[in-house]
Design a protein around this motif. Structure first.
Motif, PDB file in Angstrom:
ATOM      1  N   SER A   1      -0.297   2.811  -1.638  1.00  0.00           N
ATOM      2  CA  SER A   1      -0.420   1.440  -2.114  1.00  0.00           C
ATOM      3  C   SER A   1      -1.527   0.751  -1.327  1.00  0.00           C
ATOM      4  CB  SER A   1       0.903   0.683  -1.926  1.00  0.00           C
ATOM      5  OG  SER A   1       0.812  -0.636  -2.424  1.00  0.00           O
ATOM      6  N   GLY A   2      -2.339  -0.030  -2.036  1.00  0.00           N
ATOM      7  CA  GLY A   2      -3.380  -0.792  -1.346  1.00  0.00           C
ATOM      8  C   GLY A   2      -4.736  -0.751  -2.010  1.00  0.00           C
ATOM      9  N   GLY A   3      -5.011   0.322  -2.760  1.00  0.00           N
ATOM     10  CA  GLY A   3      -6.273   0.405  -3.483  1.00  0.00           C
ATOM     11  C   GLY A   3      -7.462   0.720  -2.605  1.00  0.00           C
ATOM     12  N   ALA A   4      -8.629   0.752  -3.230  1.00  0.00           N
ATOM     13  CA  ALA A   4      -9.864   1.138  -2.546  1.00  0.00           C
ATOM     14  C   ALA A   4     -10.182   0.282  -1.324  1.00  0.00           C
ATOM     15  CB  ALA A   4     -11.024   1.122  -3.533  1.00  0.00           C
ATOM     16  N   PRO A   5      -9.979  -1.055  -1.368  1.00  0.00           N
ATOM     17  CA  PRO A   5     -10.287  -1.854  -0.172  1.00  0.00           C
ATOM     18  C   PRO A   5      -9.488  -1.421   1.050  1.00  0.00           C
ATOM     19  CG  PRO A   5     -10.023  -3.279  -2.079  1.00  0.00           C
ATOM     20  CD  PRO A   5      -9.589  -1.906  -2.502  1.00  0.00           C
ATOM     21  N   ALA A   6      -8.228  -1.028   0.833  1.00  0.00           N
ATOM     22  CA  ALA A   6      -7.395  -0.572   1.949  1.00  0.00           C
ATOM     23  C   ALA A   6      -7.907   0.750   2.506  1.00  0.00           C
ATOM     24  CB  ALA A   6      -5.940  -0.431   1.501  1.00  0.00           C
ATOM     25  N   VAL A   7      -8.436   1.617   1.628  1.00  0.00           N
ATOM     26  CA  VAL A   7      -9.010   2.885   2.085  1.00  0.00           C
ATOM     27  C   VAL A   7     -10.197   2.606   2.991  1.00  0.00           C
ATOM     28  CG1 VAL A   7     -10.153   5.023   1.382  1.00  0.00           C
ATOM     29  CG2 VAL A   7      -8.243   4.140   0.040  1.00  0.00           C
ATOM     30  N   GLU A   8     -11.072   1.681   2.563  1.00  0.00           N
ATOM     31  CA  GLU A   8     -12.264   1.348   3.352  1.00  0.00           C
ATOM     32  C   GLU A   8     -11.865   0.871   4.745  1.00  0.00           C
ATOM     33  OE1 GLU A   8     -15.436   1.784   2.448  1.00  0.00           O
ATOM     34  OE2 GLU A   8     -14.813   2.621   0.526  1.00  0.00           O
ATOM     35  N   ALA A   9     -10.758   0.130   4.835  1.00  0.00           N
ATOM     36  CA  ALA A   9     -10.293  -0.405   6.117  1.00  0.00           C
ATOM     37  C   ALA A   9      -9.384   0.567   6.866  1.00  0.00           C
ATOM     38  CB  ALA A   9      -9.559  -1.723   5.879  1.00  0.00           C
ATOM     39  N   LYS A  10      -9.184   1.760   6.271  1.00  0.00           N
ATOM     40  CA  LYS A  10      -8.250   2.752   6.817  1.00  0.00           C
ATOM     41  C   LYS A  10      -6.840   2.173   6.959  1.00  0.00           C
ATOM     42  CE  LYS A  10     -11.795   5.333   9.376  1.00  0.00           C
ATOM     43  NZ  LYS A  10     -11.915   6.399   8.363  1.00  0.00           N
ATOM     44  N   GLN A  11      -6.463   1.348   5.991  1.00  0.00           N
ATOM     45  CA  GLN A  11      -5.160   0.696   6.031  1.00  0.00           C
ATOM     46  C   GLN A  11      -4.362   0.915   4.742  1.00  0.00           C
ATOM     47  OE1 GLN A  11      -6.020  -3.398   6.996  1.00  0.00           O
ATOM     48  NE2 GLN A  11      -6.239  -2.954   9.172  1.00  0.00           N
ATOM     49  N   LEU A  12      -4.632   2.025   4.051  1.00  0.00           N
ATOM     50  CA  LEU A  12      -3.818   2.365   2.890  1.00  0.00           C
ATOM     51  C   LEU A  12      -2.396   2.642   3.368  1.00  0.00           C
ATOM     52  CD1 LEU A  12      -4.444   2.833  -0.181  1.00  0.00           C
ATOM     53  CD2 LEU A  12      -4.409   5.274   0.334  1.00  0.00           C
ATOM     54  N   LEU A  13      -1.418   2.233   2.588  1.00  0.00           N
ATOM     55  CA  LEU A  13      -0.019   2.526   2.904  1.00  0.00           C
ATOM     56  C   LEU A  13       0.362   3.854   2.255  1.00  0.00           C
ATOM     57  CD1 LEU A  13       2.916   1.907   3.790  1.00  0.00           C
ATOM     58  CD2 LEU A  13       3.125   0.486   1.741  1.00  0.00           C
ATOM     59  N   VAL A  14       0.811   4.811   3.064  1.00  0.00           N
ATOM     60  CA  VAL A  14       1.293   6.090   2.555  1.00  0.00           C
ATOM     61  C   VAL A  14       2.801   6.155   2.734  1.00  0.00           C
ATOM     62  CG1 VAL A  14       1.341   8.587   2.939  1.00  0.00           C
ATOM     63  CG2 VAL A  14      -0.844   7.381   2.904  1.00  0.00           C
ATOM     64  N   MET A  15       3.506   6.407   1.640  1.00  0.00           N
ATOM     65  CA  MET A  15       4.960   6.537   1.644  1.00  0.00           C
ATOM     66  C   MET A  15       5.301   8.015   1.478  1.00  0.00           C
ATOM     67  SD  MET A  15       5.432   3.278  -0.896  1.00  0.00           S
ATOM     68  CE  MET A  15       3.692   3.207  -1.335  1.00  0.00           C
ATOM     69  N   ALA A  16       5.687   8.674   2.543  1.00  0.00           N
ATOM     70  CA  ALA A  16       5.804  10.133   2.536  1.00  0.00           C
ATOM     71  C   ALA A  16       7.241  10.610   2.461  1.00  0.00           C
ATOM     72  CB  ALA A  16       5.135  10.716   3.782  1.00  0.00           C
ATOM     73  N   GLY A  17       7.425  11.661   1.656  1.00  0.00           N
ATOM     74  CA  GLY A  17       8.703  12.358   1.590  1.00  0.00           C
ATOM     75  C   GLY A  17       8.481  13.839   1.801  1.00  0.00           C
ATOM     76  N   GLY A  18       9.419  14.492   2.472  1.00  0.00           N
ATOM     77  CA  GLY A  18       9.287  15.918   2.747  1.00  0.00           C
ATOM     78  C   GLY A  18       9.818  16.236   4.128  1.00  0.00           C
ATOM     79  N   ALA A  19       9.771  17.503   4.491  1.00  0.00           N
ATOM     80  CA  ALA A  19      10.212  17.906   5.825  1.00  0.00           C
ATOM     81  C   ALA A  19       9.308  17.274   6.874  1.00  0.00           C
ATOM     82  CB  ALA A  19      10.185  19.427   5.953  1.00  0.00           C
ATOM     83  N   GLU A  20       9.894  16.889   8.000  1.00  0.00           N
ATOM     84  CA  GLU A  20       9.118  16.191   9.034  1.00  0.00           C
ATOM     85  C   GLU A  20       7.907  17.002   9.489  1.00  0.00           C
ATOM     86  OE1 GLU A  20       9.742  13.896  13.322  1.00  0.00           O
ATOM     87  OE2 GLU A  20      11.464  14.798  12.300  1.00  0.00           O
ATOM     88  N   ALA A  21       8.094  18.302   9.672  1.00  0.00           N
ATOM     89  CA  ALA A  21       6.988  19.148  10.134  1.00  0.00           C
ATOM     90  C   ALA A  21       5.849  19.164   9.119  1.00  0.00           C
ATOM     91  CB  ALA A  21       7.481  20.564  10.393  1.00  0.00           C
ATOM     92  N   ASP A  22       6.181  19.138   7.826  1.00  0.00           N
ATOM     93  CA  ASP A  22       5.156  19.152   6.778  1.00  0.00           C
ATOM     94  C   ASP A  22       4.384  17.829   6.759  1.00  0.00           C
ATOM     95  OD1 ASP A  22       6.045  21.677   6.063  1.00  0.00           O
ATOM     96  OD2 ASP A  22       7.460  20.886   4.580  1.00  0.00           O
TER      97      ASP A  22
END
Length: 284
Positions: free
Chosen positions: A133-154
């Motif tokens: 979530s955040g769109g291209a402007p957040a990517v440029e600022a390195k502030q995109l929100l990543v919501m991750a699911g999966g094993a902790e090690a992965d």
């Protein structure tokens, strides 16, 4: 100082990326700029043109990309797109190696992620769902929100890649948890759009011009990102609808499916979201 591009085996993580649209394109650029050996594939050759002269390598097929990568990221639109790339003799899972990781940045049904995860596990491949979530402007600022699911090690294996464009990176639970969270986030955003647009219509009927109402509320206690988006587009959803209408319709439908499966009631948040979808000409 430890180079975070290097995995536990002492090798630089090789990244493959598919889905170079308005969201995925800037993410792929960030990975390349972060110094990761990066392979790209796109259905349309013109999608690769912005990466000419960068450190990226272009693959002739998803299979070739899979063979050249340790972590493969997908940022395509829907469930069928993910399945179409992952499955089959020429699909990613057939050509990735045991120990590799498939990252699903797309916003899709969590059950699809779990289905892909089961098929991948049979080949020793791990899957992480990581909608953003955040769109291209957040990517440029390195502030995109990543919501991750999966094993902790992965998730931790992928974190250095995510850090080229994201902060925060939130690990929410097992595979599919990222999708559930993103879908609920978008349900509430849709509801906020619906509440805001109906308020502006009410204000107009009571003699308060939309632009003046937007000016006040965006500085007041009732402000929201949704209202800010409406204000930016002149106080209506007309210009937002072509950009976001179909995607939010998809996500509200996904939320309704999850609620139905859990036998949870559709309460006020769905009513408000439906008001937004109807205003955008994309009713649920």
């Amino acid at each position: 100082m430890h180079d975070n591009r290097i995995d536990n085996g002492g090798h630089v993580i090789r990244v493959g990326f598919i889905g170079l649209g308005s969201q995925g394109g800037p993410m792929a650029h960030a990975i390349v700029d972060g110094g990761f050996p990066t392979t790209l594939w796109a259905r349309r050759p013109e999608s690769l043109e912005p990466y000419a002269g960068t450190g990226a390598t272009f693959a002739e097929s998803p299979a070739a990309l899979a063979e050249a990568s340790d972590v493969v990221c997908l940022c395509v639109v829907g469930d069928d797109d993910v399945r179409g790339l992952a499955y089959g003799e020429d699909g990613l899972l057939e050509h990735m190696s045991s120990g590799d990781t498939l990252v699903i940045h797309s916003t899709i049904h969590p059950d699809t992620c779990r289905e892909v995860g089961e098929k991948a596990a049979a080949k020793g491949i791990s899957v992480v769902d990581a909608p953003v979530s955040g769109g291209a402007p957040a990517v440029e600022a390195k502030q995109l929100l990543v919501m991750a699911g999966g094993a902790e090690a992965d998730v931790e294996k992928c974190r250095p890649v995510f850090e080229t464009y994201a902060d925060p990176i939130v690990h929410l639970g097992p595979l599919g948890a990222g999708q559930v969270t993103k879908i609920l986030n978008n349900l509430l955003f849709s509801a906020n759009l619906g509440s805001a647009i109906t308020l502006l219509k009410l204000g107009e009927s009571l003699g308060v011009p939309r632009e003046r109402m937007c000016e006040v509320v965006t500085r007041g206690s009732a402000n929201s990102k949704a209202l800010g988006s409406i204000a930016m587009f002149g106080g209506t959803l007309d210009n937002l609808a072509p950009i976001a209408g179909a995607l939010l319709q998809k996500d509200v439908r996904l939320a309704a499916d999850l609620a139905g499966t859990a036998r949870a009631p559709e309460e006020a948040v769905f009513d408000a979201a439906d008001a937004a979808l109807e205003s955008m000409g994309h009713p649920r």
